[in-house]
Enzyme design. Structure first.
Site, PDB file in Angstrom:
ATOM      1  N   PHE A 123      59.661  46.999  18.506  1.00 29.74           N
ATOM      2  CA  PHE A 123      59.800  45.606  18.911  1.00 29.74           C
ATOM      3  C   PHE A 123      58.920  44.725  18.035  1.00 29.74           C
ATOM      4  O   PHE A 123      57.713  44.892  17.966  1.00 29.74           O
ATOM      5  CB  PHE A 123      59.490  45.395  20.393  1.00 29.74           C
ATOM      6  CG  PHE A 123      60.032  44.077  20.862  1.00 29.74           C
ATOM      7  CD1 PHE A 123      61.380  43.936  21.173  1.00 29.74           C
ATOM      8  CD2 PHE A 123      59.217  42.956  20.919  1.00 29.74           C
ATOM      9  CE1 PHE A 123      61.904  42.705  21.546  1.00 29.74           C
ATOM     10  CE2 PHE A 123      59.735  41.717  21.286  1.00 29.74           C
ATOM     11  CZ  PHE A 123      61.083  41.598  21.611  1.00 29.74           C
ATOM     12  N   ASP A 179      70.229  43.510  16.054  1.00 31.51           N
ATOM     13  CA  ASP A 179      69.744  44.660  16.804  1.00 31.51           C
ATOM     14  C   ASP A 179      70.963  45.457  17.293  1.00 31.51           C
ATOM     15  O   ASP A 179      71.541  46.207  16.518  1.00 31.51           O
ATOM     16  CB  ASP A 179      68.886  44.080  17.944  1.00 31.51           C
ATOM     17  CG  ASP A 179      68.130  45.102  18.739  1.00 31.51           C
ATOM     18  OD1 ASP A 179      67.149  45.634  18.232  1.00 31.51           O
ATOM     19  OD2 ASP A 179      68.528  45.362  19.895  1.00 31.51           O
TER      20      ASP A 179
HETATM   21  P1  IMP Z   1      71.555  41.866  19.551  1.00 29.62           P
HETATM   22  O1  IMP Z   1      72.717  41.225  20.232  1.00 29.62           O
HETATM   23  O2  IMP Z   1      71.049  43.048  20.333  1.00 29.62           O
HETATM   24  O3  IMP Z   1      71.798  42.193  18.116  1.00 29.62           O
HETATM   25  O4  IMP Z   1      70.392  40.805  19.707  1.00 29.62           O
HETATM   26  C1  IMP Z   1      69.840  40.156  18.645  1.00 29.62           C
HETATM   27  C2  IMP Z   1      68.847  39.158  19.187  1.00 29.62           C
HETATM   28  O5  IMP Z   1      67.867  39.813  19.976  1.00 29.62           O
HETATM   29  C3  IMP Z   1      68.065  38.526  18.050  1.00 29.62           C
HETATM   30  O6  IMP Z   1      68.632  37.298  17.701  1.00 29.62           O
HETATM   31  C4  IMP Z   1      66.693  38.337  18.632  1.00 29.62           C
HETATM   32  O7  IMP Z   1      66.621  37.088  19.283  1.00 29.62           O
HETATM   33  C5  IMP Z   1      66.570  39.411  19.663  1.00 29.62           C
HETATM   34  N1  IMP Z   1      65.804  40.586  19.164  1.00 29.62           N
HETATM   35  C6  IMP Z   1      66.291  41.779  18.758  1.00 29.62           C
HETATM   36  N2  IMP Z   1      65.326  42.611  18.368  1.00 29.62           N
HETATM   37  C7  IMP Z   1      64.176  41.912  18.497  1.00 29.62           C
HETATM   38  C8  IMP Z   1      62.803  42.234  18.208  1.00 29.62           C
HETATM   39  O8  IMP Z   1      62.419  43.319  17.750  1.00 29.62           O
HETATM   40  N3  IMP Z   1      61.914  41.234  18.473  1.00 29.62           N
HETATM   41  C9  IMP Z   1      62.283  40.014  18.970  1.00 29.62           C
HETATM   42  N4  IMP Z   1      63.537  39.679  19.239  1.00 29.62           N
HETATM   43  C10 IMP Z   1      64.484  40.618  19.009  1.00 29.62           C
END
Ligand code: IMP
Ligand code: MG
Length: 183
Positions: free
Chosen positions: A156, A107
């Site tokens: 989401f 993300d």
């Molecule tokens: P980042 O550090 O923002 O890239 O976070 C990634 C983590 O956030 C992933 O491993 C997921 O656990 C969580 N995450 C990101 N987007 C979503 C989503 O749309 N649904 C559920 N979990 C998410």
């Protein structure tokens, strides 16, 4: 379809097909680099990657060792807090190993880039990243995804390991969570 899901983005069949392709590609790429003395070290990120992990490793036709780590940045929110926690003590050694990180979704990219940096300091042979999903519109920190299942829109998502407040992980598809559930 679950009542809290607005629409299905990727069905069970689409995911299975894509995982087979990724497994084949990973098998080809690593067949000259790993063997029974030096297995591929698959590192799954708890808890979201578990379902993808277990499907993917069964499509990799090479010696593979499993390990898991946890990282948290979300709490019970639908937006990343940006604060990433990684346990210092991994409980396993990655020195001189071919490491493949297996993650559910990239993300902001904050968690995974922090993890990759931590790993590199431990002198593995190589660290690559395989992610089931990629949400490029939300990227804050640049990350190279070596193997990617699907790009997704900026919504989401739940299912196939992905949760909202620890729920919906066991849905057999990836779907968009209704906004009314979290707002
Ligand atoms: P980042 O550090 O923002 O890239 O976070 C990634 C983590 O956030 C992933 O491993 C997921 O656990 C969580 N995450 C990101 N987007 C979503 C989503 O749309 N649904 C559920 N979990 C998410
Ligand atoms: Mg996660």
């Amino acid at each position: 379809m679950h009542k809290d899901v607005e629409r299905i983005l990727f069905t069970e069949e689409e995911i299975a097909l894509r995982i087979s392709q990724l497994g084949e590609q990973i098998t080809q790429d690593y067949k000259s680099k790993v063997n029974s003395e030096n297995p591929l070290l698959a590192v799954g990120i708890l808890r979201g990657a578990t379902i993808f992990f277990s499907d993917l490793v069964r499509k990799i036709d090479l010696p593979v060792e499993f390990n898991f780590i946890s990282m948290s940045s979300y709490g019970n929110e639908s937006v990343s807090t940006g604060k990433v926690q990684i346990r210092e003590d991994l409980g396993f050694n990655i020195h001189n190993r071919e490491v493949l990180i297996i993650e559910d979704i990239i993300d902001s990219g904050n968690s995974i880039s922090a993890l990759k940096e931590n790993f590199r300091k431990m002198n593995p042979s190589d660290v690559k990243l395989c992610a089931m999903l990629n949400k490029p519109a939300r990227r804050v920190t640049e990350v190279e995804i070596d193997y990617c299942g699907f790009d997704t829109p900026d919504e989401f998502l739940v299912g196939y390991g992905l949760d909202f407040a620890q729920r919906y992980r066991n849905l057999p598809y990836v779907g968009v969570l209704k906004k009314s559930v979290y707002s």
